[in-house]
Write an enzyme that holds these catalytic residues in place. Structure first.
Site, PDB file in Angstrom:
ATOM      1  N   CYS A  95      41.137  41.500  41.664  1.00 41.45           N
ATOM      2  CA  CYS A  95      42.437  40.482  42.085  1.00 41.45           C
ATOM      3  C   CYS A  95      43.790  41.191  41.323  1.00 41.45           C
ATOM      4  CB  CYS A  95      42.280  39.112  41.199  1.00 41.45           C
ATOM      5  SG  CYS A  95      43.601  38.056  41.294  1.00 41.45           S
ATOM      6  N   HIS A 137      38.580  33.649  48.438  1.00 49.32           N
ATOM      7  CA  HIS A 137      39.426  34.133  47.112  1.00 49.32           C
ATOM      8  C   HIS A 137      41.003  33.794  46.952  1.00 49.32           C
ATOM      9  CE1 HIS A 137      40.408  37.332  43.856  1.00 49.32           C
ATOM     10  NE2 HIS A 137      41.470  37.072  44.275  1.00 49.32           N
TER      11      HIS A 137
HETATM   12  C1  Y12 Z   1      37.246  40.695  48.304  1.00 47.07           C
HETATM   13  C2  Y12 Z   1      37.378  40.276  47.082  1.00 47.07           C
HETATM   14  C3  Y12 Z   1      38.678  40.237  46.648  1.00 47.07           C
HETATM   15  C4  Y12 Z   1      39.587  39.962  47.459  1.00 47.07           C
HETATM   16  C5  Y12 Z   1      41.116  39.542  46.994  1.00 47.07           C
HETATM   17  C6  Y12 Z   1      42.305  40.596  47.057  1.00 47.07           C
HETATM   18  N1  Y12 Z   1      42.154  41.344  46.110  1.00 47.07           N
HETATM   19  C7  Y12 Z   1      43.149  42.659  45.678  1.00 47.07           C
HETATM   20  O1  Y12 Z   1      43.563  42.707  46.740  1.00 47.07           O
HETATM   21  C8  Y12 Z   1      42.650  43.341  44.724  1.00 47.07           C
HETATM   22  C9  Y12 Z   1      43.462  44.558  44.454  1.00 47.07           C
HETATM   23  C10 Y12 Z   1      43.520  45.390  43.254  1.00 47.07           C
HETATM   24  C11 Y12 Z   1      44.172  46.613  43.276  1.00 47.07           C
HETATM   25  C12 Y12 Z   1      44.221  47.308  42.127  1.00 47.07           C
HETATM   26  O2  Y12 Z   1      44.950  48.421  41.955  1.00 47.07           O
HETATM   27  C13 Y12 Z   1      44.323  49.680  42.450  1.00 47.07           C
HETATM   28  O3  Y12 Z   1      43.022  49.551  42.653  1.00 47.07           O
HETATM   29  C14 Y12 Z   1      45.217  50.791  42.367  1.00 47.07           C
HETATM   30  C15 Y12 Z   1      43.905  46.579  40.944  1.00 47.07           C
HETATM   31  O4  Y12 Z   1      44.039  47.522  39.797  1.00 47.07           O
HETATM   32  C16 Y12 Z   1      43.315  47.856  38.885  1.00 47.07           C
HETATM   33  O5  Y12 Z   1      42.080  47.763  38.700  1.00 47.07           O
HETATM   34  C17 Y12 Z   1      43.743  48.484  37.713  1.00 47.07           C
HETATM   35  C18 Y12 Z   1      43.099  45.398  40.978  1.00 47.07           C
HETATM   36  C19 Y12 Z   1      42.944  45.011  42.056  1.00 47.07           C
HETATM   37  C20 Y12 Z   1      39.679  40.256  48.730  1.00 47.07           C
HETATM   38  C21 Y12 Z   1      38.283  40.738  49.318  1.00 47.07           C
HETATM   39 CO    CO Z   2      43.536  37.334  43.782  1.00 47.17          CO
END
Ligand code: Y12
Ligand code: CO
Length: 171
Positions: A95, A137
């Site tokens: 997240c 989510h």
């Molecule tokens: C499956 C499970 C959860 C979701 C919800 C949407 N979640 C995200 O978009 C999370 C993105 C995310 C991105 C990050 O940054 C990088 O990877 C560069 C992050 O940062 C770190 O881990 C430092 C954390 C989360 C959708 C589908």
């Molecule tokens: Co989230």
């Protein structure tokens, strides 16, 4: 415009977001900003409350085979309602409001979603796999819930310890 994303333990993330009633230019500009913010942060889903706006709106854009997230793949989901959830599945979730932490979470496998698009039209979609998980989510965010609240007592305790350490090191 890229908006600042609020992160745990900011109490705003506990807000119960309100229904959208005005499908106007202001909403459209905000949805555009949410898409830009999500891409900028390497996310695949973002709820309005994560950028401190307590309305029932979320965006999801799953990457294609090349890892791109074109606007054609963007789902703008307003006032969602989950109908007919079926089965159970586990997925390692992350997240943007809980950076650096990924954990297995149980969700429904498939669902039907009723929602409004940016113009206020009523839409329905059938979701499976990653889309179904992302929808659940993000809807949890609209209800003031984070995926870490679904962890077992011990996993949550471990998370709190590691997250506190991470925040301390960031200072
Ligand atoms: C499956 C499970 C959860 C979701 C919800 C949407 N979640 C995200 O978009 C999370 C993105 C995310 C991105 C990050 O940054 C990088 O990877 C560069 C992050 O940062 C770190 O881990 C430092 C954390 C989360 C959708 C589908
Ligand atoms: Co989230």
């Amino acid at each position: 415009m890229i908006l600042p994303i609020i992160t745990y333990p900011n109490k705003l993330l506990k807000t119960l977001s309100r229904e959208v009633s005005d499908f106007d230019g202001e909403l459209h500009r905000f949805l555009d900003d949410m898409y830009e913010t999500m891409l900028h942060s390497n996310g695949i889903g973002l709820a309005a409350i994560q950028v401190a706006n307590p309305i029932r709106a979320l965006v999801i854009c799953l990457p294609d085979e090349e890892g791109n997230q074109p606007r054609e793949n963007l789902l703008e989901i307003i006032n969602p309602l989950i109908l007919d959830p079926q089965g159970n599945t586990m997925y390692q979730e992350g997240c943007l409001s809980v950076p650096g932490f990924y954990e297995d979470v149980e969700r429904f496998c498939t669902l039907t979603l009723r929602y409004h698009d940016r113009y206020g039209n009523e839409c329905h979609l059938e979701a499976t796999d990653l889309l179904s998980i992302a929808i659940q989510h993000e809807i949890d965010h609209l209800d003031g819930k984070l995926f870490i609240e679904k962890l077992s007592y011990n996993r949550r305790k471990k998370f709190e310890k590691e997250y506190k350490k991470m925040l301390k090191e960031k200072k």
